[in-house]
Design an enzyme around this catalytic site. Structure first.
Site, short mmCIF file in Angstrom:
data_model
loop_
_atom_site.label_atom_id
_atom_site.label_comp_id
_atom_site.label_asym_id
_atom_site.label_seq_id
_atom_site.Cartn_x
_atom_site.Cartn_y
_atom_site.Cartn_z
N ASN A 12 0.87 -1.18 0.00
CA ASN A 12 0.00 0.00 0.00
C ASN A 12 0.90 1.23 0.00
O ASN A 12 1.43 1.60 1.04
CB ASN A 12 -0.91 -0.03 1.25
CG ASN A 12 -1.76 1.21 1.36
OD1 ASN A 12 -1.85 2.01 0.44
ND2 ASN A 12 -2.39 1.39 2.53
N TRP A 13 1.06 1.79 -1.19
CA TRP A 13 1.98 2.93 -1.30
C TRP A 13 1.42 4.22 -0.72
O TRP A 13 2.13 5.21 -0.60
CB TRP A 13 2.34 3.16 -2.78
CG TRP A 13 3.31 2.15 -3.34
CD1 TRP A 13 4.08 1.28 -2.63
CD2 TRP A 13 3.63 1.94 -4.72
NE1 TRP A 13 4.86 0.54 -3.49
CE2 TRP A 13 4.60 0.93 -4.78
CE3 TRP A 13 3.19 2.51 -5.92
CZ2 TRP A 13 5.14 0.46 -5.98
CZ3 TRP A 13 3.71 2.07 -7.12
CH2 TRP A 13 4.68 1.05 -7.15
N LYS A 14 0.11 4.23 -0.43
CA LYS A 14 -0.55 5.45 0.06
C LYS A 14 -0.26 6.61 -0.90
O LYS A 14 -0.13 6.38 -2.11
CB LYS A 14 -0.12 5.74 1.50
CG LYS A 14 -0.30 4.50 2.38
CD LYS A 14 -0.18 4.76 3.85
CE LYS A 14 -0.38 3.45 4.60
NZ LYS A 14 -0.38 3.63 6.05
N GLY A 45 2.01 2.70 10.60
CA GLY A 45 2.95 3.81 10.41
C GLY A 45 3.64 4.27 11.68
O GLY A 45 4.28 5.32 11.70
N GLU A 97 -7.18 4.98 7.25
CA GLU A 97 -7.00 6.39 6.89
C GLU A 97 -8.23 6.92 6.15
O GLU A 97 -8.60 8.09 6.29
CB GLU A 97 -5.71 6.57 6.08
CG GLU A 97 -4.48 6.43 6.98
CD GLU A 97 -3.27 5.81 6.31
OE1 GLU A 97 -3.15 5.83 5.08
OE2 GLU A 97 -2.41 5.29 7.07
N GLU A 141 -5.78 -4.50 10.51
CA GLU A 141 -4.72 -3.54 10.76
C GLU A 141 -5.03 -2.73 12.02
O GLU A 141 -5.83 -1.78 11.97
CB GLU A 141 -4.59 -2.57 9.58
CG GLU A 141 -4.32 -3.24 8.26
CD GLU A 141 -3.79 -2.25 7.23
OE1 GLU A 141 -2.62 -2.36 6.87
OE2 GLU A 141 -4.54 -1.34 6.84
N SER A 146 3.05 -1.67 10.42
CA SER A 146 4.50 -1.71 10.65
C SER A 146 5.12 -3.08 10.37
O SER A 146 6.07 -3.49 11.04
CB SER A 146 4.84 -1.23 12.07
OG SER A 146 4.39 0.10 12.26
N GLY A 169 2.62 -0.92 4.34
CA GLY A 169 2.68 0.49 3.95
C GLY A 169 4.12 0.94 3.76
O GLY A 169 4.72 0.73 2.71
N GLY A 170 4.68 1.54 4.79
CA GLY A 170 6.02 2.14 4.72
C GLY A 170 7.07 1.23 4.08
O GLY A 170 7.84 1.68 3.21
N HIS A 216 -9.75 1.34 4.34
CA HIS A 216 -8.48 1.53 5.05
C HIS A 216 -8.71 2.52 6.20
O HIS A 216 -9.49 3.46 6.07
CB HIS A 216 -7.40 2.05 4.10
CG HIS A 216 -6.06 2.08 4.75
ND1 HIS A 216 -5.67 3.10 5.57
CD2 HIS A 216 -5.04 1.19 4.73
CE1 HIS A 216 -4.45 2.84 6.03
NE2 HIS A 216 -4.05 1.68 5.53
#
Ligand code: PGA
Length: 250
Positions: A9-11, A172, A96, A166, A211, A232-233, A94
């Site tokens: 997930n590159w966001k 994150g 966010e 999640e 994470s 993600g990250g 998600h």
């Protein structure tokens, strides 16, 4: 019997050149045999992702979609548009989207239903906040999030989707849930769904997100109810994401 599934997930990250570098690195380094891998890219990069990944075993999708097929919805993107760019998957709900963009359980359920109707596989994201975990209502929150979607798409819908658990406090933040904490929730969610249909619950891929990195992925994915990861990250680094994918048990 459940194939491991690892998703990036590159966001809202990346430039054209960074995306090209990531995709080249993933294609060269990820062993997809016995694993499903998907990249969730920002909308504008989907043509580039399609061009780079077409013909490979790595799939791709978008991070959001509107439930309607077309119309006066300024700024939105439809599932039909995503399909034109080869998207097999779409994220739904998600955290966010839920917390920053006001997506309720009902909005998320409608998006999941629309994706299924369009033939795009939704990855339904759920998870509790830190406050909810501290109140001891993790299970209740996740069951509500799942249950709202189950009411709308039914068991047959759940056979065709993927769930990502999640914990919001782990996204994150560098604070990963311990393998035991994650396993406990995954098992509880599977048991909850098994009350409705044991066969569907047994076949459902439930990914962990929050994470995840190359250093903790193997241990998390070794848990019996953790079927992969939503990353993600660490998906913005070739070595990290490649390491996570290749750590998934086959
Ligand atoms: P993270 O994000 O890996 O950076 O914690 C996961 C996600 O939000 O899907």
């Amino acid at each position: 019997m459940r194939t491991p599934f690892i998703a990036a997930n590159w966001k809202m990250n990346g430039t054209r050149s960074e995306v090209a570098e990531l995709l080249a690195g993933f294609k060269a380094g990820i062993n997809t045999e016995g694993r499903q891998v998907a990249i969730f890219a920002p909308f504008v990069f989907l043509p580039a992702v399609q061009e780079a990944l077409q013909g490979s075993d790595i799939a791709w999708g978008a991070q959001n979609a509107h439930k309607e097929a077309s119309g006066a919805y300024t700024g939105e993107v439809s599932l039909g548009m995503l399909k034109e760019f080869g998207c097999q998957y779409v994220l739904a709900g998600h955290s966010e989207r839920r917390t920053l963009f006001g997506e309720t359980d009902y909005i998320v359920a409608d998006k999941v239903a629309a994706a299924l109707a369009a033939g795009v596989t939704p990855v339904l994201c759920i998870g509790e906040t830190l406050q909810e975990r501290e109140q001891g209502i993790t299970g209740e929150v996740c069951r509500r999030q799942l249950g709202t979607v189950l009411d709308v798409v039914g068991v047959e819908g759940f056979r065709k989707l993927v769930v990502a658990y999640e914990p919001v406090w782990a996204i994150g933040t560098g604070k990963t849930a311990t393998p035991e904490q994650a396993q406990e929730t995954h098992a509880e969610l599977r048991a909850f769904l098994a009350e409705t249909d044991a066969d569907m619950a047994a076949g459902l891929q439930i990914l962990y997100g929050g994470s995840m990195k190359a250093a903790n992925a193997a241990e998390l994915m070794a848990q019996s109810d953790i079927d992969g990861g939503l990353v993600g990250g660490a998906s913005l680094k070739v070595d990290e994401f490649t390491g996570i994918c290749n750590a998934a048990a086959r």
